[in-house]
Design an enzyme around this catalytic site. Structure first.
Site, PDB file in Angstrom:
ATOM      1  N   GLU A 171     -13.898 -15.857   9.691  1.00 59.60           N
ATOM      2  CA  GLU A 171     -13.791 -15.272   8.348  1.00 59.60           C
ATOM      3  C   GLU A 171     -13.455 -16.321   7.293  1.00 59.60           C
ATOM      4  O   GLU A 171     -12.291 -16.607   7.042  1.00 59.60           O
ATOM      5  CB  GLU A 171     -12.718 -14.164   8.322  1.00 59.60           C
ATOM      6  CG  GLU A 171     -12.570 -13.534   6.943  1.00 59.60           C
ATOM      7  CD  GLU A 171     -11.548 -12.397   6.871  1.00 59.60           C
ATOM      8  OE1 GLU A 171     -11.461 -11.767   5.802  1.00 59.60           O
ATOM      9  OE2 GLU A 171     -10.845 -12.149   7.863  1.00 59.60           O
ATOM     10  N   SER A 230     -14.675  -6.396   2.449  1.00 62.11           N
ATOM     11  CA  SER A 230     -14.955  -5.670   1.203  1.00 62.11           C
ATOM     12  C   SER A 230     -14.407  -6.394  -0.018  1.00 62.11           C
ATOM     13  O   SER A 230     -14.861  -6.164  -1.137  1.00 62.11           O
ATOM     14  CB  SER A 230     -14.420  -4.237   1.275  1.00 62.11           C
ATOM     15  OG  SER A 230     -13.070  -4.225   1.688  1.00 62.11           O
ATOM     16  N   GLY A 231     -13.418  -7.268   0.188  1.00 59.95           N
ATOM     17  CA  GLY A 231     -12.969  -8.154  -0.883  1.00 59.95           C
ATOM     18  C   GLY A 231     -12.538  -7.484  -2.164  1.00 59.95           C
ATOM     19  O   GLY A 231     -12.784  -7.982  -3.252  1.00 59.95           O
ATOM     20  N   GLY A 232     -11.916  -6.309  -2.053  1.00 59.81           N
ATOM     21  CA  GLY A 232     -11.407  -5.667  -3.261  1.00 59.81           C
ATOM     22  C   GLY A 232     -12.424  -4.826  -4.011  1.00 59.81           C
ATOM     23  O   GLY A 232     -12.144  -4.305  -5.081  1.00 59.81           O
ATOM     24  N   ARG A 283      -9.279  -2.086   3.120  1.00 61.83           N
ATOM     25  CA  ARG A 283      -9.037  -1.234   1.949  1.00 61.83           C
ATOM     26  C   ARG A 283     -10.204  -0.282   1.700  1.00 61.83           C
ATOM     27  O   ARG A 283     -10.009   0.876   1.350  1.00 61.83           O
ATOM     28  CB  ARG A 283      -8.825  -2.116   0.706  1.00 61.83           C
ATOM     29  CG  ARG A 283      -7.502  -2.838   0.688  1.00 61.83           C
ATOM     30  CD  ARG A 283      -7.441  -3.906  -0.398  1.00 61.83           C
ATOM     31  NE  ARG A 283      -8.218  -5.090  -0.064  1.00 61.83           N
ATOM     32  CZ  ARG A 283      -8.408  -6.116  -0.879  1.00 61.83           C
ATOM     33  NH1 ARG A 283      -7.874  -6.094  -2.092  1.00 61.83           N
ATOM     34  NH2 ARG A 283      -9.111  -7.164  -0.501  1.00 61.83           N
ATOM     35  N   LYS A 285     -17.538 -12.978   9.445  1.00 65.16           N
ATOM     36  CA  LYS A 285     -17.016 -12.013   8.468  1.00 65.16           C
ATOM     37  C   LYS A 285     -16.944 -12.693   7.103  1.00 65.16           C
ATOM     38  O   LYS A 285     -15.919 -13.247   6.723  1.00 65.16           O
ATOM     39  CB  LYS A 285     -15.632 -11.500   8.899  1.00 65.16           C
ATOM     40  CG  LYS A 285     -15.021 -10.507   7.905  1.00 65.16           C
ATOM     41  CD  LYS A 285     -13.778  -9.820   8.449  1.00 65.16           C
ATOM     42  CE  LYS A 285     -13.165  -8.902   7.386  1.00 65.16           C
ATOM     43  NZ  LYS A 285     -12.081  -8.050   7.898  1.00 65.16           N
ATOM     44  N   ARG A 317       0.842  -1.206   0.000  1.00 65.45           N
ATOM     45  CA  ARG A 317       0.000   0.000   0.000  1.00 65.45           C
ATOM     46  C   ARG A 317       0.875   1.253   0.000  1.00 65.45           C
ATOM     47  O   ARG A 317       0.602   2.211  -0.705  1.00 65.45           O
ATOM     48  CB  ARG A 317      -0.899   0.034   1.252  1.00 65.45           C
ATOM     49  CG  ARG A 317      -1.715  -1.207   1.480  1.00 65.45           C
ATOM     50  CD  ARG A 317      -3.185  -1.032   1.103  1.00 65.45           C
ATOM     51  NE  ARG A 317      -3.826  -2.325   1.211  1.00 65.45           N
ATOM     52  CZ  ARG A 317      -4.466  -2.741   2.291  1.00 65.45           C
ATOM     53  NH1 ARG A 317      -4.610  -1.956   3.323  1.00 65.45           N
ATOM     54  NH2 ARG A 317      -5.020  -3.934   2.315  1.00 65.45           N
TER      55      ARG A 317
END
EC number: 4.1.2.13
Length: 358
Positions: free
Chosen positions: A183, A266-268, A298, A225, A39
């Site tokens: 998750e 959010s998985g991208g 993210r 999650k 990042r």
């Protein structure tokens, strides 16, 4: 033997319910040192401890942001870090009404005999680590299992190994006072349609709750999650309303009503996409015995990172971007987001990374 009823039972139930408070959600700030390095590279910032600490201080000390959060997931390094004035981050969060959480898995390893499917490691000294983290102020934990959709994937072997791994982690956490976030992420990679994702999600979640039951996990003291049910990254997109319908139906079929809250990854997805999809779910008038909220990494930080770019003079601008996303997602948990947030740079760009490693 029924579900866990040890000394932490009441505390686990109370903390899990609190994290699921409508109007609040979780900031996932538990990126590993390697992931945060990627990042930082995108904004030309050096990956050293002081820069990582500065970013986390920027986020946690944003005026007004913590009212929209009920939990923050930390990486081990951050659990022990302080603000530049010497105040432990854990205290900053607690004073803001936010429970500190901790990522406890040690990453994925390939399962031999499969098409590069994985299982998650970290069970060996987990009890000891959980006790130490509880002592340091953590009150919940996160463990990520990863499955992928392919021509023959996920295999039954990968589903079972990951479900059992999540359940083992969950009961160890509860015995040490930490609410486990379960998750099982099904990666968005691939050309599959939304029906295939829904089917795989149902099979995976059913296996997870069977395993949690077999391990006598107290469901009232857990959180789920999951990924949202969406088409694959190489397939045609669908509207938030369709995603909401498929996702909620999948959860209705698999997640017991005893679970207090479901906090989506959010998985991208882009920041705005993730918020709109969550909002659409909360607008649905159908049976939802659990609150539906967020545990975004993210999708809460992208426009903030871009605005900051590692420069002290950009902190105010970056904090404004972070506050905007926190407020938008808080509204989405209530189904009242109007899509009117001021979009910072990067808010609508896809954050998808193929075969994402956390």
């Amino acid at each position: 033997m029924s579900a866990y009823c040890g000394k932490y039972k009441d505390e686990l139930i109370k903390n899990a319910a609190y994290i699921g408070t409508p109007g609040k959600g979780i900031l996932a700030a538990d990126e590993s040192t390697g992931t945060i390095g990627k990042r930082f590279a995108s904004i030309n910032v050096e990956n050293v401890e002081e820069n990582r600490r500065s970013l986390r201080e920027l986020l946690f000390c944003t005026p007004g942001a913590l009212q929209y959060l009920s939990g923050v997931i930390l990486f081990e390094e951050t659990l022990y870090q302080k603000t530049k004035d010497g105040k432990p981050f854990v205290d900053v969060l607690k004073e803001g009404g936010v429970l500190p959480g901790i990522k406890v898995d040690k990453g994925t390893i390939e399962v031999a005999g499969t098409e590069k499917e994985t299982t998650t490691q970290g069970h060996d000294d987990l009890g000891k680590r959980c006790a130490k983290y509880y002592e340091a102020g953590a009150r919940f934990a996160k463990w990520r299992a990863v499955l992928k959709i392919g021509p023959n994937e996920p295999s039954q072997l990968a589903i079972d190994l990951n479900a059992q791994g999540l359940a083992r982690y969950a009961i160890i956490c509860q015995e040490n006072g930490l609410v486990p976030i379960v998750e099982p992420e099904i990666l968005v990679d691939g050309p599959h349609d939304i029906d295939r994702c829904a089917y795989v999600s149902e099979v995976v979640l059913a296996a997870c709750y069977k395993a949690l039951n077999e391990h006598h996990v107290l469901l009232e003291g857990t959180l789920l999650k999951p990924n949202m049910v969406t088409p694959g990254s190489d397939a045609k997109k669908v509207s938030p309303e369709v995603i909401a319908e498929y996702t909620v139906r999948t959860l209705q079929r698999t997640v017991p009503a005893a679970v207090p809250a479901i906090v989506f990854l959010s998985g991208g997805q882009s920041e705005e996409e993730a918020t709109l999809n969550l909002n659409a779910m909360n607008k649905l008038s159908t049976k939802k015995p659990w609150s539906l909220s967020f545990s975004f990494g993210r999708a809460l930080q992208q426009s903030t990172l871009k605005a900051w770019s590692g420069k002290a003079e950009n902190i105010e601008k970056a904090r404004a971007a972070f506050l905007t996303r926190c407020k938008a997602n808080s509204e989405a948990t209530l189904g009242t987001y109007k899509g009117d947030a001021v979009l910072g740079e990067g808010a609508s760009e896809s954050l998808h990374v193929k075969d994402y490693k956390y």
